[in-house]
Design a protein around this motif. Structure first.
Motif, mmCIF file in Angstrom:
data_model
loop_
_atom_site.group_PDB
_atom_site.id
_atom_site.type_symbol
_atom_site.label_atom_id
_atom_site.label_comp_id
_atom_site.label_asym_id
_atom_site.label_seq_id
_atom_site.Cartn_x
_atom_site.Cartn_y
_atom_site.Cartn_z
ATOM 1 N N THR A 181 -34.162 13.853 5.716
ATOM 2 C CA THR A 181 -33.367 12.571 5.436
ATOM 3 C C THR A 181 -33.388 11.402 6.688
ATOM 4 N N GLY A 182 -33.834 12.135 8.106
ATOM 5 C CA GLY A 182 -33.815 11.176 9.144
ATOM 6 C C GLY A 182 -32.440 11.059 9.719
ATOM 7 N N THR A 183 -31.282 11.851 9.338
ATOM 8 C CA THR A 183 -30.032 11.640 9.712
ATOM 9 C C THR A 183 -29.408 12.763 10.341
ATOM 10 N N THR A 184 -28.256 12.795 10.994
ATOM 11 C CA THR A 184 -27.637 13.786 11.764
ATOM 12 C C THR A 184 -26.478 13.885 10.943
ATOM 13 N N LYS A 185 -25.778 15.024 10.604
ATOM 14 C CA LYS A 185 -24.511 15.277 9.732
ATOM 15 C C LYS A 185 -23.994 16.653 10.648
ATOM 16 N N ILE A 186 -22.782 16.948 10.030
ATOM 17 C CA ILE A 186 -21.929 17.998 10.566
ATOM 18 C C ILE A 186 -22.067 18.943 9.196
ATOM 19 N N TYR A 187 -22.548 20.276 9.365
ATOM 20 C CA TYR A 187 -22.489 21.231 8.235
ATOM 21 C C TYR A 187 -21.635 22.325 8.585
ATOM 22 N N TYR A 188 -21.536 23.155 7.664
ATOM 23 C CA TYR A 188 -20.681 24.686 7.652
ATOM 24 C C TYR A 188 -21.308 25.619 6.928
ATOM 25 N N LEU A 189 -21.248 26.916 7.236
ATOM 26 C CA LEU A 189 -21.338 28.178 6.322
ATOM 27 C C LEU A 189 -20.116 28.788 6.326
ATOM 28 N N SER A 190 -19.591 28.957 5.255
ATOM 29 C CA SER A 190 -18.209 29.679 5.237
ATOM 30 C C SER A 190 -18.441 31.282 5.183
ATOM 31 N N ASP A 191 -17.575 31.686 5.898
ATOM 32 C CA ASP A 191 -17.564 33.441 5.921
ATOM 33 C C ASP A 191 -18.859 33.809 6.237
ATOM 34 N N VAL A 192 -19.601 33.251 7.480
ATOM 35 C CA VAL A 192 -20.819 33.543 7.673
ATOM 36 C C VAL A 192 -21.316 35.200 7.954
ATOM 37 N N PHE A 193 -20.448 35.773 8.402
ATOM 38 C CA PHE A 193 -20.784 37.267 8.578
ATOM 39 C C PHE A 193 -20.704 38.315 7.389
ATOM 40 N N HIS A 194 -20.163 37.715 6.525
ATOM 41 C CA HIS A 194 -19.560 38.670 5.164
ATOM 42 C C HIS A 194 -20.219 37.935 3.921
ATOM 43 N N ALA A 195 -20.468 37.116 3.734
ATOM 44 C CA ALA A 195 -20.657 36.306 2.272
ATOM 45 C C ALA A 195 -22.423 36.783 2.149
ATOM 46 N N SER A 196 -22.418 37.307 0.816
ATOM 47 C CA SER A 196 -23.878 37.918 0.523
ATOM 48 C C SER A 196 -24.870 36.471 0.357
ATOM 49 N N SER A 197 -24.543 35.438 0.095
ATOM 50 C CA SER A 197 -25.253 34.206 0.005
ATOM 51 C C SER A 197 -24.465 32.960 0.435
ATOM 52 N N GLN A 198 -24.985 32.049 1.026
ATOM 53 C CA GLN A 198 -24.330 31.113 1.881
ATOM 54 C C GLN A 198 -25.080 29.909 1.337
ATOM 55 N N SER A 199 -24.062 28.848 1.126
ATOM 56 C CA SER A 199 -24.579 27.629 0.809
ATOM 57 C C SER A 199 -23.982 26.420 1.730
ATOM 58 N N ILE A 200 -25.093 25.736 2.283
ATOM 59 C CA ILE A 200 -24.586 24.817 3.255
ATOM 60 C C ILE A 200 -23.802 23.791 2.883
ATOM 61 N N GLN A 201 -22.700 23.499 3.514
ATOM 62 C CA GLN A 201 -21.676 22.471 2.935
ATOM 63 C C GLN A 201 -21.963 21.187 3.969
ATOM 64 N N THR A 202 -21.398 20.219 3.614
ATOM 65 C CA THR A 202 -21.421 19.118 4.584
ATOM 66 C C THR A 202 -19.902 18.330 4.672
ATOM 67 N N LEU A 203 -19.612 18.015 6.207
ATOM 68 C CA LEU A 203 -18.384 17.480 6.238
ATOM 69 C C LEU A 203 -18.428 16.010 6.301
ATOM 70 N N ASN A 204 -17.463 15.255 6.082
ATOM 71 C CA ASN A 204 -17.510 13.789 5.770
ATOM 72 C C ASN A 204 -17.284 12.784 7.089
ATOM 73 N N ILE A 205 -17.593 13.579 8.215
ATOM 74 C CA ILE A 205 -17.619 12.603 9.617
ATOM 75 C C ILE A 205 -18.874 12.477 9.621
ATOM 76 N N ASP A 206 -18.885 10.792 10.057
ATOM 77 C CA ASP A 206 -20.015 10.250 10.419
ATOM 78 C C ASP A 206 -20.606 10.703 11.694
ATOM 79 N N VAL A 207 -21.462 11.188 12.002
ATOM 80 C CA VAL A 207 -22.072 11.303 13.542
ATOM 81 C C VAL A 207 -23.511 10.856 13.461
ATOM 82 N N VAL A 208 -24.097 10.656 14.744
ATOM 83 C CA VAL A 208 -25.339 10.163 14.839
ATOM 84 C C VAL A 208 -26.053 11.224 15.961
ATOM 85 N N PRO A 209 -27.367 11.176 16.201
ATOM 86 C CA PRO A 209 -28.024 11.963 17.149
ATOM 87 C C PRO A 209 -27.551 12.133 18.349
#
Length: 728
Positions: A465-493
């Motif tokens: 996409t050519g953009t920089t964003k903030i992401y998170y993976l919930s319960d990263v050490f225990h979840a059997s499958s993780q879906s990357i989520q995006t936060l709504n804060i605008d950031v740049v490289p």
């Protein structure tokens, strides 16, 4: 009473600073993927370093001095029994205004190497004024232009119409060498406004029959009749570059020069590269140094030639202790412009199997020194979490990009304990991030979902996409499958983001964002992952022309049950704001926090390696945690709190019992970090040297020692101390 109150406020900054006294901790063992123990894991990484040798500690042995352009930092390594040991304490002894490059050369024939470095007006020179038994010291040399004129701060040469600055482009690396064998140093550089080689002869010996001065005359602006016409293209014998009107080529981009006799015929050959090139080029001299004749060029060295993505440079120093000079090649860059520049293997060592006068070079390794330290390439962002639920903290390091263009996360598993950590590299690609389109990855572990489970939060750029964003993976050490989520804060490289509960102590994580303009923004968490800007210059950290993209971390450093704020920026230095929730714009900023043991136990503001990213981890299960710093060089350094502790001039070393029974445990304790080597009375080293931590008891089981007398040699601050131990 008024006077008493004034005194209290006068000394308050000193009292605050005393709570934040740290020493570099290099004692935690680290192993690589093959379980090999690294000799200096916490040395902080290397990217684009220039190599020089110098006796740092007065033991008449050549040590190693590097200057890394990307961090604008001197790096120092001691020669300890022909092994390099990172010795950060010597770095602060170098001049403060070193820029772009350093070359250490003995210009005044006193047996001590002097320092040449870049200046916007040319070349600065510092004489080595170190006396026997004293610390390394320097004196800047000024140059006499003419009667009545102010002395010049930069080196001068005689041009067409009198004395002029010996001017270089800011990105150029000259060669400083005794070209004509008369004992004084001459200089080769690329013409400031062109692409030909200038030769400046030092006439000190001819005029004064001594080699202790720097008196230059420009002999030629086109040494060897060579003109650089582009990467691997040269016009020879004074001919112009093709298709260039008038035969003139502008000086574009940086140039690197190494003058070296590659074939043992007693003249200097020309090894060259420029900032847009991948290779080093050898222009072999078939004439003499004074009357050069260059007929062709080739890649250098002939076997396994240097091949960096951009701007290689070479250095000629003995770095393997055999008395013969070797070639070390590195990229001479000041920033990572191209993603596929591999900065984890950027120090190519060519061992010289011939002589210094007639080299025979063999590529031995591409990660010289880097293979003995944690070095993930560049932009090492450390984070800690107990991913395997064994009660101790494991180390995660994200980095900017791999040679395959994407980022990765290194996982160092703690195979020690919560009191005595020991790390082993488990994988260079935790969670498989190298298979994504992400680059410039920056990680943090925190509970962003407020469910009492650890989440992985990260910023990253996306090639897709050519953009920089903030992401998170919930319960990263225990979840059997993780879906990357995006936060709504605008950031740049290059924005740096840290999540912590800053507003209202409501259990929701707010965001502190370090911006490119130098400001630290506070974004409040309004719930349901909605963030709004609350303060555009938190604690007065506003826009600044001398600060970029501050990074930060929040933690209770001094065990007063109040959180402190630690910040850094492109200077590589740390700043602490004590009890930051009660602070304001005028509150004290503490920067001189790192012990400098060579300079009367003073504390300094240390450059940790250009851009720095601090985090905090309680690695020893103590009341006051460690500050762990990642940097642009791809390395990690650890700070240990030493509040209330004052070092004496000489170290306190204890070994008991002594005499000791064979196979019995020997207790060793020193008041500061030390490297220990056991030596027999015949001088034979017993086993490998090992590191011990200051003020910490170390148990050594002497299973290798037969009955007899042994010397326990302690290396502390570059000096050696010996204790005799009897084994029966």
């Amino acid at each position: 009473m008024r006077r008493f109150i004034s005194l209290v406020f006068l000394f308050m900054p000193l009292l605050l600073a005393a709570q934040f006294n740290y020493v570099l901790d290099s004692t935690i063992p680290v192993h690589d993927l093959d379980a090999r123990k690294l000799s200096m894991p916490w040395a902080g990484g290397i990217n684009a370093s220039q190599y020089n040798t110098l006796d740092l500690n007065g033991d008449d042995q050549p040590d190693l001095v590097l200057f890394d352009r990307m961090a604008n930092k001197v790096l120092t390594y001691l020669n300890v029994d022909q092994h390099y040991v990172y010795a950060a304490e010597y770095e602060s002894l170098f001049p403060k205004n070193i820029a772009n490059w350093i070359l250490l050369r003995d210009y005044n024939c006193d047996g001590r190497k002097d320092l040449f470095t870049s200046d916007v007006l040319g070349i600065r020179v510092y004489a080595n004024t170190t006396e026997p038994g004293e610390l390394l010291s320097w004196r800047q040399i000024y140059f006499f232009a003419s009667p009545g004129q102010r002395k010049s701060e930069v080196l001068l040469t005689k041009g067409f119409n009198g004395l002029i600055n010996l001017q270089l482009q800011y990105d150029d690396l000259p060669a400083i060498v005794d070209a004509d064998g008369d004992g004084d140093l001459d200089i080769f550089n690329m013409q400031y406004s062109g692409n030909t080689i200038e030769f400046h002869k030092n006439v000190s010996n001819e005029r004064h029959q001594t080699c202790d001065s720097l008196v230059f005359e420009r002999v030629t602006q086109q040494w060897g009749g060579v003109t650089d016409c582009g990467c691997g293209n040269f016009a020879l014998n004074g001919t112009p570059c093709p298709l260039v009107p008038g035969g003139r080529t502008e000086h574009v981009g940086g140039k690197s020069i190494l003058m070296l006799d590659v074939d043992g015929d007693a003249d200097l050959d020309f090894i060259y590269s420029e900032s847009t090139c991948n290779n080093l080029y050898l222009l072999k001299n078939d004439g003499t140094t004074e009357n050069p004749l260059i007929n062709n060029h080739s890649n250098f060295p002939s076997s396994s030639p240097v091949n960096f993505y951009i701007f290689p440079a070479a250095y000629y120093e003995d770095v393997d202790f055999d008395g013969v000079k070797d070639v070390i090649a590195t990229p001479n860059i000041f920033s990572k412009t191209f993603f596929n520049t591999d900065l984890a293997s950027s120090n190519w060592f060519y061992k010289n199997k011939g002589t210094s006068q007639n080299p025979n070079l063999t590529l031995t390794t591409k990660n010289f020194l880097q293979d003995e330290m944690i070095d993930v390439g560049d932009n090492a962002i450390p984070a800690f979490a107990d991913f395997d639920a064994d009660g101790d903290l494991d180390l995660f390091i994200s980095q900017h990009s791999t040679p395959a263009f994407t980022s990765a996360i290194y996982l160092y598993q703690n195979i020690g304990s919560r009191d005595n950590p020991e790390f082993k590299l488990a994988t260079k690609d935790y969670l498989g991030f190298s298979l994504t389109n992400f680059y410039n990855l920056k990680i943090q572990f925190a509970d962003i979902t407020s469910d009492n489970k650890i989440d992985l939060i990260f910023t990253a750029g996306s090639f897709q996409t050519g953009t920089t964003k903030i992401y998170y993976l919930s319960d990263v050490f225990h979840a059997s499958s993780q879906s990357i989520q995006t936060l709504n804060i605008d950031v740049v490289p290059n924005d740096n983001v840290h999540f912590a509960d800053v507003i209202g102590n409501d259990g929701k994580l707010d965001a502190l964002i370090g911006k490119n303009n130098g400001a630290l923004e506070l974004w409040g968490n309004d719930g349901n992952f909605n963030f709004t800007l609350k303060n555009a210059s938190f604690l007065g950290i506003s826009t600044s022309v001398i600060r970029q993209n501050p990074s930060c971390v929040i933690a209770d450093l001094d065990d007063d049950k109040k959180n402190d704020l630690i910040t850094s920026d492109q200077s590589g230095k740390l700043t602490i704001i004590s009890n930051f929730l009660e602070a304001n714009e005028s509150s004290s900023r503490i920067t001189e926090i790192v012990l400098s043991p060579l300079t009367d136990s003073t504390f300094i503001a240390r450059n940790f390696g250009g851009r720095a990213w601090p985090t905090v981890a309680n690695l020893y299960n103590t009341n006051k945690p460690n500050i762990v710093v990642g940097n642009i060089l791809g390395g990690i350094q650890i700070l240990k709190n030493i509040d209330g502790y004052t070092l004496t001039k000489d170290p306190v070393i204890q070994i008991y019992p002594n005499p000791a029974e064979k196979a019995q445990y020997i207790t060793i304790k020193t008041d500061r970090d030390a490297s220990v080597q056991i030596v027999s009375l015949l001088g034979q080293r017993i086993g490998e040297s090992f590191l011990i931590s200051g003020n910490k008891t170390t148990q050594y089981r002497n299973t290798l020692l037969a009955s007899g007398v042994y010397l326990f040699r302690f290396t502390i601050g570059g000096k050696s101390y010996t204790k005799r131990v009897v084994i029966y």
